[in-house]
Write a protein that holds these residues in place. Structure first.
Motif, PDB file in Angstrom:
ATOM      1  N   GLN A  38       0.825  -1.218   0.000  1.00 37.65           N
ATOM      2  CA  GLN A  38       0.000   0.000   0.000  1.00 37.65           C
ATOM      3  C   GLN A  38       0.854   1.260   0.000  1.00 37.65           C
ATOM      4  OE1 GLN A  38      -2.801  -0.300   3.251  1.00 37.65           O
ATOM      5  NE2 GLN A  38      -4.013  -1.853   2.200  1.00 37.65           N
ATOM      6  N   ALA A  39       2.051   1.173   0.594  1.00 35.66           N
ATOM      7  CA  ALA A  39       2.942   2.340   0.646  1.00 35.66           C
ATOM      8  C   ALA A  39       3.700   2.534  -0.662  1.00 35.66           C
ATOM      9  CB  ALA A  39       3.917   2.195   1.809  1.00 35.66           C
ATOM     10  N   GLY A  40       3.629   1.543  -1.569  1.00 33.35           N
ATOM     11  CA  GLY A  40       4.247   1.725  -2.868  1.00 33.35           C
ATOM     12  C   GLY A  40       5.355   0.762  -3.235  1.00 33.35           C
ATOM     13  N   ALA A  41       5.596  -0.264  -2.429  1.00 34.17           N
ATOM     14  CA  ALA A  41       6.628  -1.243  -2.780  1.00 34.17           C
ATOM     15  C   ALA A  41       6.184  -2.040  -3.996  1.00 34.17           C
ATOM     16  CB  ALA A  41       6.887  -2.183  -1.606  1.00 34.17           C
ATOM     17  N   ASN A  42       7.105  -2.254  -4.915  1.00 34.07           N
ATOM     18  CA  ASN A  42       6.819  -3.063  -6.088  1.00 34.07           C
ATOM     19  C   ASN A  42       7.017  -4.548  -5.817  1.00 34.07           C
ATOM     20  OD1 ASN A  42       8.082  -0.331  -7.207  1.00 34.07           O
ATOM     21  ND2 ASN A  42       6.495  -1.074  -8.583  1.00 34.07           N
ATOM     22  N   HIS A  43       7.920  -4.851  -4.885  1.00 30.07           N
ATOM     23  CA  HIS A  43       8.197  -6.243  -4.557  1.00 30.07           C
ATOM     24  C   HIS A  43       8.758  -6.304  -3.138  1.00 30.07           C
ATOM     25  CE1 HIS A  43       8.522 -10.299  -6.289  1.00 30.07           C
ATOM     26  NE2 HIS A  43       9.416 -10.471  -5.343  1.00 30.07           N
ATOM     27  N   ILE A  44       8.381  -7.344  -2.390  1.00 32.70           N
ATOM     28  CA  ILE A  44       8.861  -7.530  -1.025  1.00 32.70           C
ATOM     29  C   ILE A  44       9.512  -8.898  -0.930  1.00 32.70           C
ATOM     30  CG2 ILE A  44       8.216  -7.640   1.423  1.00 32.70           C
ATOM     31  CD1 ILE A  44       5.694  -6.043  -0.648  1.00 32.70           C
ATOM     32  N   LEU A  45      10.737  -8.939  -0.418  1.00 30.70           N
ATOM     33  CA  LEU A  45      11.465 -10.190  -0.238  1.00 30.70           C
ATOM     34  C   LEU A  45      11.806 -10.390   1.232  1.00 30.70           C
ATOM     35  CD1 LEU A  45      13.999  -9.906  -3.169  1.00 30.70           C
ATOM     36  CD2 LEU A  45      12.226 -11.640  -2.948  1.00 30.70           C
ATOM     37  N   ASP A  46      11.692 -11.633   1.687  1.00 31.04           N
ATOM     38  CA  ASP A  46      12.089 -12.001   3.048  1.00 31.04           C
ATOM     39  C   ASP A  46      13.577 -12.328   3.020  1.00 31.04           C
ATOM     40  OD1 ASP A  46      12.646 -13.283   5.463  1.00 31.04           O
ATOM     41  OD2 ASP A  46      10.665 -14.231   5.553  1.00 31.04           O
ATOM     42  N   LYS A  47      14.390 -11.490   3.650  1.00 26.66           N
ATOM     43  CA  LYS A  47      15.837 -11.696   3.560  1.00 26.66           C
ATOM     44  C   LYS A  47      16.319 -12.912   4.337  1.00 26.66           C
ATOM     45  CE  LYS A  47      17.138  -8.157   6.954  1.00 26.66           C
ATOM     46  NZ  LYS A  47      17.870  -6.914   7.078  1.00 26.66           N
ATOM     47  N   THR A  48      15.472 -13.479   5.202  1.00 28.10           N
ATOM     48  CA  THR A  48      15.870 -14.696   5.905  1.00 28.10           C
ATOM     49  C   THR A  48      15.590 -15.947   5.073  1.00 28.10           C
ATOM     50  OG1 THR A  48      13.734 -14.984   7.026  1.00 28.10           O
ATOM     51  CG2 THR A  48      15.398 -13.631   8.140  1.00 28.10           C
ATOM     52  N   LYS A  49      14.785 -15.804   4.006  1.00 32.16           N
ATOM     53  CA  LYS A  49      14.412 -16.969   3.207  1.00 32.16           C
ATOM     54  C   LYS A  49      14.799 -16.870   1.735  1.00 32.16           C
ATOM     55  CE  LYS A  49      10.532 -17.987   6.198  1.00 32.16           C
ATOM     56  NZ  LYS A  49       9.112 -17.875   6.380  1.00 32.16           N
ATOM     57  N   ALA A  50      14.928 -15.674   1.221  1.00 31.20           N
ATOM     58  CA  ALA A  50      15.208 -15.499  -0.206  1.00 31.20           C
ATOM     59  C   ALA A  50      16.681 -15.755  -0.499  1.00 31.20           C
ATOM     60  CB  ALA A  50      14.830 -14.096  -0.645  1.00 31.20           C
ATOM     61  N   PRO A  51      16.976 -16.714  -1.362  1.00 24.92           N
ATOM     62  CA  PRO A  51      18.378 -16.934  -1.729  1.00 24.92           C
ATOM     63  C   PRO A  51      18.883 -15.771  -2.586  1.00 24.92           C
ATOM     64  CG  PRO A  51      16.941 -18.325  -3.039  1.00 24.92           C
ATOM     65  CD  PRO A  51      16.072 -17.628  -2.040  1.00 24.92           C
ATOM     66  N   PRO A  52      20.186 -15.577  -2.618  1.00 25.34           N
ATOM     67  CA  PRO A  52      20.737 -14.486  -3.428  1.00 25.34           C
ATOM     68  C   PRO A  52      20.246 -14.506  -4.874  1.00 25.34           C
ATOM     69  CG  PRO A  52      22.442 -15.393  -2.033  1.00 25.34           C
ATOM     70  CD  PRO A  52      21.242 -16.285  -1.881  1.00 25.34           C
ATOM     71  N   SER A  53      20.043 -15.688  -5.421  1.00 27.94           N
ATOM     72  CA  SER A  53      19.573 -15.766  -6.811  1.00 27.94           C
ATOM     73  C   SER A  53      18.179 -15.159  -6.961  1.00 27.94           C
ATOM     74  CB  SER A  53      19.566 -17.219  -7.290  1.00 27.94           C
ATOM     75  OG  SER A  53      18.721 -18.010  -6.477  1.00 27.94           O
ATOM     76  N   ALA A  54      17.333 -15.289  -5.950  1.00 32.35           N
ATOM     77  CA  ALA A  54      15.990 -14.693  -6.008  1.00 32.35           C
ATOM     78  C   ALA A  54      16.074 -13.174  -5.953  1.00 32.35           C
ATOM     79  CB  ALA A  54      15.115 -15.219  -4.877  1.00 32.35           C
TER      80      ALA A  54
END
Length: 70
Positions: A38-54
């Protein structure tokens, strides 16, 4: 200044309205995801789960079209 407030302030400025904003956070709760979107983020990633490739893949999605257009 929290991340959600930062997003809101960026989106409030004309020059940043079309800038792709990717949030990398460890506070990746459903509530945070909704607030960030709602604040305007285009994409949100969980840094504890997202591998560097993601992370790289998401950044390429937003950066490559801009580079081609330039």
């Amino acid at each position: 200044l929290g991340g959600i407030e930062f997003l809101k302030r960026l989106r409030a400025q004309e020059r940043f309205r079309d800038l792709p904003l990717v949030v990398l956070t460890k506070a990746c709760t459903p509530t945070f995801i909704e607030e960030a979107a709602q604040a305007g983020a285009n994409h949100i990633l969980d840094k504890t789960k997202a591998p560097p490739s993601a992370v790289l893949s998401v950044l390429q999605t937003f950066l490559l079209p801009r580079a081609k257009a330039a």
